[in-house]
Write a protein that holds these residues in place. Structure first.
Motif, PDB file in Angstrom:
ATOM      1  N   SER A   1       0.815  -1.590   0.357  1.00  0.00           N
ATOM      2  CA  SER A   1       0.060  -0.378   0.054  1.00  0.00           C
ATOM      3  C   SER A   1       0.804   1.359  -0.276  1.00  0.00           C
ATOM      4  CB  SER A   1      -1.106   0.292   1.186  1.00  0.00           C
ATOM      5  OG  SER A   1       0.013  -0.468   2.808  1.00  0.00           O
ATOM      6  N   TYR A   2      -0.120   2.552  -0.438  1.00  0.00           N
ATOM      7  CA  TYR A   2       1.052   3.302  -0.430  1.00  0.00           C
ATOM      8  C   TYR A   2       1.586   4.240   0.840  1.00  0.00           C
ATOM      9  CZ  TYR A   2       1.648   8.625  -0.934  1.00  0.00           C
ATOM     10  OH  TYR A   2       2.022   9.852  -1.144  1.00  0.00           O
ATOM     11  N   GLU A   3       0.695   3.961   2.540  1.00  0.00           N
ATOM     12  CA  GLU A   3       1.246   3.726   3.343  1.00  0.00           C
ATOM     13  C   GLU A   3       2.472   3.118   3.672  1.00  0.00           C
ATOM     14  OE1 GLU A   3       0.505   6.964   5.877  1.00  0.00           O
ATOM     15  OE2 GLU A   3      -0.143   7.621   3.862  1.00  0.00           O
TER      16      GLU A   3
ATOM     17  N   SER B   1      -3.886   3.247  -5.102  1.00  0.00           N
ATOM     18  CA  SER B   1      -4.738   4.567  -4.353  1.00  0.00           C
ATOM     19  C   SER B   1      -3.690   5.205  -3.195  1.00  0.00           C
ATOM     20  CB  SER B   1      -6.428   3.857  -3.834  1.00  0.00           C
ATOM     21  OG  SER B   1      -6.280   3.695  -2.212  1.00  0.00           O
ATOM     22  N   ARG B   2      -3.935   6.487  -2.737  1.00  0.00           N
ATOM     23  CA  ARG B   2      -3.591   6.515  -2.176  1.00  0.00           C
ATOM     24  C   ARG B   2      -4.571   7.361  -0.738  1.00  0.00           C
ATOM     25  NH1 ARG B   2       0.756  11.605  -4.950  1.00  0.00           N
ATOM     26  NH2 ARG B   2       1.156   9.757  -6.684  1.00  0.00           N
ATOM     27  N   ARG B   3      -5.615   6.413  -0.072  1.00  0.00           N
ATOM     28  CA  ARG B   3      -6.290   6.539   0.310  1.00  0.00           C
ATOM     29  C   ARG B   3      -5.870   6.012   2.013  1.00  0.00           C
ATOM     30  NH1 ARG B   3     -11.121   3.142  -1.206  1.00  0.00           N
ATOM     31  NH2 ARG B   3     -12.076   4.500  -1.707  1.00  0.00           N
TER      32      ARG B   3
ATOM     33  N   ASP C   1      -6.581   4.037   5.200  1.00  0.00           N
ATOM     34  CA  ASP C   1      -7.432   3.541   5.492  1.00  0.00           C
ATOM     35  C   ASP C   1      -7.640   3.400   7.305  1.00  0.00           C
ATOM     36  OD1 ASP C   1      -6.429   1.241   5.817  1.00  0.00           O
ATOM     37  OD2 ASP C   1      -7.426  -0.076   4.581  1.00  0.00           O
TER      38      ASP C   1
ATOM     39  N   GLU D   1     -13.088  -0.602  -2.832  1.00  0.00           N
ATOM     40  CA  GLU D   1     -13.827   0.701  -3.410  1.00  0.00           C
ATOM     41  C   GLU D   1     -14.990   0.923  -2.548  1.00  0.00           C
ATOM     42  OE1 GLU D   1     -12.745   3.344  -5.049  1.00  0.00           O
ATOM     43  OE2 GLU D   1     -14.005   4.347  -5.148  1.00  0.00           O
TER      44      GLU D   1
ATOM     45  N   GLY E   1     -14.696   1.304   0.784  1.00  0.00           N
ATOM     46  CA  GLY E   1     -13.657   2.248   0.982  1.00  0.00           C
ATOM     47  C   GLY E   1     -11.864   2.285   2.028  1.00  0.00           C
ATOM     48  N   VAL E   2     -11.695   0.872   2.161  1.00  0.00           N
ATOM     49  CA  VAL E   2     -10.144   0.455   2.189  1.00  0.00           C
ATOM     50  C   VAL E   2      -9.070   0.639   1.093  1.00  0.00           C
ATOM     51  CG1 VAL E   2     -11.287   0.031   4.345  1.00  0.00           C
ATOM     52  CG2 VAL E   2     -10.525  -1.921   2.502  1.00  0.00           C
ATOM     53  N   THR E   3      -8.337   0.378   1.203  1.00  0.00           N
ATOM     54  CA  THR E   3      -7.225  -0.175   0.595  1.00  0.00           C
ATOM     55  C   THR E   3      -7.503  -2.070  -0.005  1.00  0.00           C
ATOM     56  OG1 THR E   3      -5.719  -0.414   1.588  1.00  0.00           O
ATOM     57  CG2 THR E   3      -5.653   1.487   0.708  1.00  0.00           C
TER      58      THR E   3
END
Lengths: 139, 79
Positions: free
Chosen positions: A2-4, A70-72, A74, B30, B33-35
């Motif tokens: 992931s991005y993080e 994505s850069r989300r 969570d 999606e 709302g998580v990766t």
């Protein structure tokens, strides 16, 4: 990844590299110069600045080479971040406490600054390692 | 904060995804709302989602919570 998680890797590498450079420069001078005369302040500030700049550039390079979905950020990212920060905060506390005691005992500024700096570095490095372990092995 | 060991909660998300039109991990991620990495971690038992996230996942599949997530008998009783 992931991005993080990638961000944590970049931060770990930048923090470790900056401190390694700082130690190499400063320790090289400690061997031949009185501690009070070692010009560590500018080296500390430059390596800290380089660490921040390196983190920013490193993130751009890593994202360019391997773009994230994505850069989300969570809930899992936040939990892992809290876990790492919580577990490693003792290094900052220990560094600050050691600096306090050393100041009261009138140690040279060089040692006080360096023990506090070491606390910050350990906080960054250990916190990052714990986060990466949590990303890989789970919370 | 439960961080000492991976969760004992198991789940049927992988099979439910396939039963729901071969939904991908990215599509499920999606929807809630998580990766995608978080969905992977949940499926592999490396992350225990919050109760709210668990309900969101169950709602995506239109299933009761306990048909999506399972917990071993005898682990949650009074001590």
């Amino acid at each position: 990844m992931s991005y993080e998680e990638k961000r944590t890797w970049v931060y770990l590498v930048a923090s470790t590299a900056a401190y390694a450079v700082y130690l190499a420069i400063v320790l090289g001078q400690v061997a031949s110069t009185a501690v009070a005369q070692v010009p560590y302040v500018s080296v500390l500030l430059w390596t800290t600045g380089a660490s921040i700049a390196g983190s920013i550039v490193g993130r751009v390079v890593v994202e360019t080479a391997s773009p994230s979905d994505s850069r989300r950020v969570d809930a899992r990212d936040k939990e892992i971040s809290r876990f790492g920060e919580y577990a490693s905060r003792w290094f900052v506390i220990a560094g600050a406490a050691a600096g306090l005691v050393m100041a009261m005992a009138k140690w040279d500024y060089f040692w006080i600054v360096n023990v506090i700096y070491l606390g910050f570095v350990l906080w960054a490095v250990v916190g990052s390692v714990l986060k990466l372990v949590a990303y890989r092995r789970g919370l | 904060m439960a961080v000492s060991k991976p969760t004992r909660i198991t789940n049927s998300i992988r099979s439910l995804r396939f039963a729901h039109g071969e939904m991908t991990q990215a599509q499920l991620a999606e929807r809630i709302g998580v990766t995608r990495q978080t969905i992977i971690a949940i499926e592999q038992g490396r992350y225990s989602p919050s109760l709210e996230m668990a309900f969101q996942i169950a709602q995506v599949f239109k299933m009761p919570l306990d048909e999506v997530f399972q917990y071993p008998d005898g682990e949650g009783g009074p001590r």
